[in-house]
Design a protein around this motif. Structure first.
Motif, PDB file in Angstrom:
ATOM      1  N   UNK A   1      62.677  -1.719 -45.191  1.00 44.59           N
ATOM      2  CA  UNK A   1      63.235  -0.671 -44.333  1.00 44.59           C
ATOM      3  C   UNK A   1      62.789   0.715 -44.780  1.00 44.59           C
ATOM      4  N   UNK A   2      62.670   0.884 -46.079  1.00 41.59           N
ATOM      5  CA  UNK A   2      62.197   2.177 -46.578  1.00 41.59           C
ATOM      6  C   UNK A   2      60.774   2.438 -46.086  1.00 41.59           C
ATOM      7  N   UNK A   3      59.948   1.422 -46.160  1.00 41.15           N
ATOM      8  CA  UNK A   3      58.568   1.563 -45.675  1.00 41.15           C
ATOM      9  C   UNK A   3      58.551   1.844 -44.177  1.00 41.15           C
ATOM     10  N   UNK A   4      59.415   1.159 -43.443  1.00 46.24           N
ATOM     11  CA  UNK A   4      59.501   1.368 -41.998  1.00 46.24           C
ATOM     12  C   UNK A   4      59.874   2.816 -41.679  1.00 46.24           C
ATOM     13  N   UNK A   5      60.844   3.339 -42.396  1.00 48.09           N
ATOM     14  CA  UNK A   5      61.271   4.727 -42.142  1.00 48.09           C
ATOM     15  C   UNK A   5      60.155   5.705 -42.475  1.00 48.09           C
ATOM     16  N   UNK A   6      59.453   5.459 -43.567  1.00 50.08           N
ATOM     17  CA  UNK A   6      58.337   6.344 -43.929  1.00 50.08           C
ATOM     18  C   UNK A   6      57.254   6.327 -42.851  1.00 50.08           C
ATOM     19  N   UNK A   7      56.883   5.117 -42.424  1.00 52.59           N
ATOM     20  CA  UNK A   7      55.888   5.010 -41.354  1.00 52.59           C
ATOM     21  C   UNK A   7      56.403   5.656 -40.075  1.00 52.59           C
ATOM     22  N   UNK A   8      57.703   5.471 -39.829  1.00 46.67           N
ATOM     23  CA  UNK A   8      58.286   5.977 -38.589  1.00 46.67           C
ATOM     24  C   UNK A   8      58.311   7.492 -38.511  1.00 46.67           C
ATOM     25  N   UNK A   9      58.361   8.150 -39.659  1.00 44.42           N
ATOM     26  CA  UNK A   9      58.396   9.611 -39.636  1.00 44.42           C
ATOM     27  C   UNK A   9      57.143  10.187 -38.974  1.00 44.42           C
ATOM     28  N   UNK A  10      56.001   9.615 -39.291  1.00 42.62           N
ATOM     29  CA  UNK A  10      54.755  10.081 -38.675  1.00 42.62           C
ATOM     30  C   UNK A  10      54.759   9.857 -37.177  1.00 42.62           C
ATOM     31  N   UNK A  11      55.268   8.682 -36.773  1.00 43.49           N
ATOM     32  CA  UNK A  11      55.354   8.376 -35.340  1.00 43.49           C
ATOM     33  C   UNK A  11      56.314   9.346 -34.655  1.00 43.49           C
ATOM     34  N   UNK A  12      57.394   9.670 -35.350  1.00 44.17           N
ATOM     35  CA  UNK A  12      58.398  10.570 -34.789  1.00 44.17           C
ATOM     36  C   UNK A  12      57.793  11.951 -34.492  1.00 44.17           C
ATOM     37  N   UNK A  13      57.058  12.467 -35.455  1.00 47.56           N
ATOM     38  CA  UNK A  13      56.413  13.779 -35.264  1.00 47.56           C
ATOM     39  C   UNK A  13      55.400  13.703 -34.132  1.00 47.56           C
ATOM     40  N   UNK A  14      54.637  12.619 -34.113  1.00 45.33           N
ATOM     41  CA  UNK A  14      53.633  12.453 -33.072  1.00 45.33           C
ATOM     42  C   UNK A  14      54.287  12.351 -31.694  1.00 45.33           C
ATOM     43  N   UNK A  15      55.362  11.564 -31.598  1.00 45.18           N
ATOM     44  CA  UNK A  15      56.049  11.398 -30.308  1.00 45.18           C
ATOM     45  C   UNK A  15      56.631  12.718 -29.834  1.00 45.18           C
ATOM     46  N   UNK A  16      57.167  13.491 -30.771  1.00 49.04           N
ATOM     47  CA  UNK A  16      57.749  14.780 -30.398  1.00 49.04           C
ATOM     48  C   UNK A  16      56.667  15.728 -29.885  1.00 49.04           C
ATOM     49  N   UNK A  17      55.567  15.790 -30.604  1.00 57.42           N
ATOM     50  CA  UNK A  17      54.480  16.678 -30.173  1.00 57.42           C
ATOM     51  C   UNK A  17      53.883  16.246 -28.849  1.00 57.42           C
ATOM     52  N   UNK A  18      53.673  14.963 -28.727  1.00 61.54           N
ATOM     53  CA  UNK A  18      53.081  14.411 -27.518  1.00 61.54           C
ATOM     54  C   UNK A  18      54.042  14.586 -26.330  1.00 61.54           C
ATOM     55  N   UNK A  19      55.331  14.349 -26.588  1.00 61.37           N
ATOM     56  CA  UNK A  19      56.327  14.493 -25.527  1.00 61.37           C
ATOM     57  C   UNK A  19      56.427  15.925 -25.043  1.00 61.37           C
ATOM     58  N   UNK A  20      56.323  16.864 -25.978  1.00 63.51           N
ATOM     59  CA  UNK A  20      56.367  18.275 -25.603  1.00 63.51           C
ATOM     60  C   UNK A  20      55.179  18.617 -24.709  1.00 63.51           C
ATOM     61  N   UNK A  21      54.027  18.122 -25.101  1.00 60.03           N
ATOM     62  CA  UNK A  21      52.821  18.371 -24.307  1.00 60.03           C
ATOM     63  C   UNK A  21      52.940  17.712 -22.938  1.00 60.03           C
ATOM     64  N   UNK A  22      53.519  16.516 -22.904  1.00 58.51           N
ATOM     65  CA  UNK A  22      53.727  15.860 -21.605  1.00 58.51           C
ATOM     66  C   UNK A  22      54.635  16.708 -20.718  1.00 58.51           C
ATOM     67  N   UNK A  23      55.718  17.208 -21.301  1.00 57.60           N
ATOM     68  CA  UNK A  23      56.626  18.048 -20.517  1.00 57.60           C
ATOM     69  C   UNK A  23      55.932  19.268 -19.957  1.00 57.60           C
ATOM     70  N   UNK A  24      55.110  19.895 -20.796  1.00 56.55           N
ATOM     71  CA  UNK A  24      54.343  21.074 -20.349  1.00 56.55           C
ATOM     72  C   UNK A  24      53.388  20.703 -19.221  1.00 56.55           C
ATOM     73  N   UNK A  25      52.654  19.615 -19.434  1.00 62.55           N
ATOM     74  CA  UNK A  25      51.669  19.197 -18.426  1.00 62.55           C
ATOM     75  C   UNK A  25      52.363  18.810 -17.124  1.00 62.55           C
ATOM     76  N   UNK A  26      53.504  18.140 -17.237  1.00 59.78           N
ATOM     77  CA  UNK A  26      54.243  17.734 -16.041  1.00 59.78           C
ATOM     78  C   UNK A  26      54.655  18.961 -15.233  1.00 59.78           C
TER      79      UNK A  26
END
Lengths: 109, 268
Positions: free
Chosen positions: B13-38
């Motif tokens: 679970x610790x490894x999962x959370x560490x890996x997930x942090x990168x995905x979280x930042x990526x999803x947030x950045x990507x989602x923001x860009x999607x909102x802007x583009x939309x």
């Protein structure tokens, strides 16, 4: 506030959910013909690549498409290189935006 | 206590959370860009953009829809392409099914809606480490690292969209093709995928120039995979059908699982 595209979202969900659910709810996906499974596996890269290539290479003026070369090629190329290298889409997107911003500040189209 | 996969639950679970942090930042950045583009490209209202992020919840298809709407593609075409674009989820769903064996129908039904590229990648790696299903692992991957940041960022992006008066000067116009390219790279795991992508792009551009961009995109998405299948099996990185041992190596089916060796630290 417009809600015109909410039904479109529902339709998009309607065609997406079955693909997500078929394996989890009716685990018989391995019975599909092998070529069908292999074809599905290749759809994602093909559609995404087509979208990207058309977006940066094809312009439309007076309903007539034309081939175009410009700064977006460089920006997308930077993104491509970084994603291949670092496997990080966010860094790639940041680089693409940076290339476009700097390029346009320098007067590129 | 150590699970069959060789990792303790805590370490996995610790490894999962560490890996997930990168995905979280990526999803947030990507989602923001999607909102802007939309907002700026397709002129979606916040309700429409959020409906896409909550109901469809498929980043690539949502970005594509922005492009389709902006180019004036009719709804049937958008729905067809969305189906084609998301067809790959069949493979994720099939690969996860053995891990979800014994879970309730309701749980599997909800899990299916939240199945994304990111959730699949994180969850399957986590299950491999453990050698079994872990509910926390899937829901953290699907909701914690993707659904929540994606939707919050979409809301932020679409809300701030009005403030962006010259999107080209901010490079927003290149985000869509760059995102499509990056996502395509993420899906290329062998020669067949590479050929499908290259042919899809070439056919897409060619047909777009000859007829129209909307037709070109459809043609590329249909012809690319067909040509990709022509790559001989012996030269393709992955050709095994689901359920076979070779496929298990890629998708980590539990019945033929070969877990990654844990480190000394993970065994503590």
């Amino acid at each position: 506030m417009s809600t015109d595209y909410v039904p479109l979202a529902v339709l998009m969900f309607a065609v997406t959910y079955p693909f997500r659910a078929i394996g989890l709810l009716a685990p018989a996906i391995d019975r599909l013909p092998k070529p069908a499974l292999e074809y599905l596996q290749l759809v994602g890269p093909a559609v995404l690549a087509a979208l990207a290539a058309v977006d940066i290479m094809v312009g439309v003026e007076n309903d007539r498409p034309f081939f175009t070369i410009g700064l977006p090629w460089l920006a997308v190329g930077a993104c491509l290189a970084l994603v291949v290298w670092r496997r990080n889409l966010f860094i790639g997107l940041a680089a693409a935006v940076a290339v476009a911003v700097v390029g346009r500040a320098l007067g590129a189209a | 206590m150590t699970d069959p996969g060789g990792w303790t639950l805590r370490a996995a679970r610790r490894q999962l959370v560490l890996d997930g942090l990168g995905i979280m930042v990526s999803a947030a950045g990507f989602g923001f860009v999607y909102g802007l583009a939309a907002r700026t490209d397709a002129h979606f209202s916040p309700i429409e953009a959020m409906a896409m992020s909550l109901i469809v919840f498929a980043g690539a298809a949502q970005f594509a829809a922005v492009g389709y709407v902006a180019s004036g593609l009719a709804w049937p075409g958008i729905v067809l392409l969305t189906g084609l674009l998301n067809a790959r989820h069949v493979l994720y769903s099939a690969a996860l099914a053995p891990w979800f064996r014994g879970r309730s129908l309701a749980e599997r039904a909800v899990a299916a809606h939240l199945l994304t590229d990111e959730a699949f990648a994180l969850a399957i790696a986590h299950f491999r480490r453990l050698g079994r299903f872990d509910g926390f692992g899937y829901w953290f991957a699907a909701i914690g690292t993707t659904l929540i940041p994606w939707n919050l960022a979409t809301l932020a992006g679409v809300t701030l969209g009005d403030a962006i008066v010259e999107p080209e000067r901010l490079g927003i116009d290149v985000i869509f093709p760059a995102a499509m390219t990056g996502l395509a790279v993420g899906l290329i795991t062998g020669r067949r995928e590479l050929v499908a992508a290259l042919v899809g792009a070439a056919v897409g551009v060619g047909v777009s120039l000859a007829i129209a961009p909307t037709i070109g995109i459809i043609a590329g998405g249909i012809v690319g995979p067909a040509v990709g299948l022509l790559v001989p099996s012996s030269k393709a990185h992955e050709t095994a059908p689901l359920g076979t041992e070779a496929s298990a190596d890629r998708y980590a089916m539990p019945h033929t699982l070969k877990p990654d060796p844990p480190t000394d630290e993970d065994r503590t």
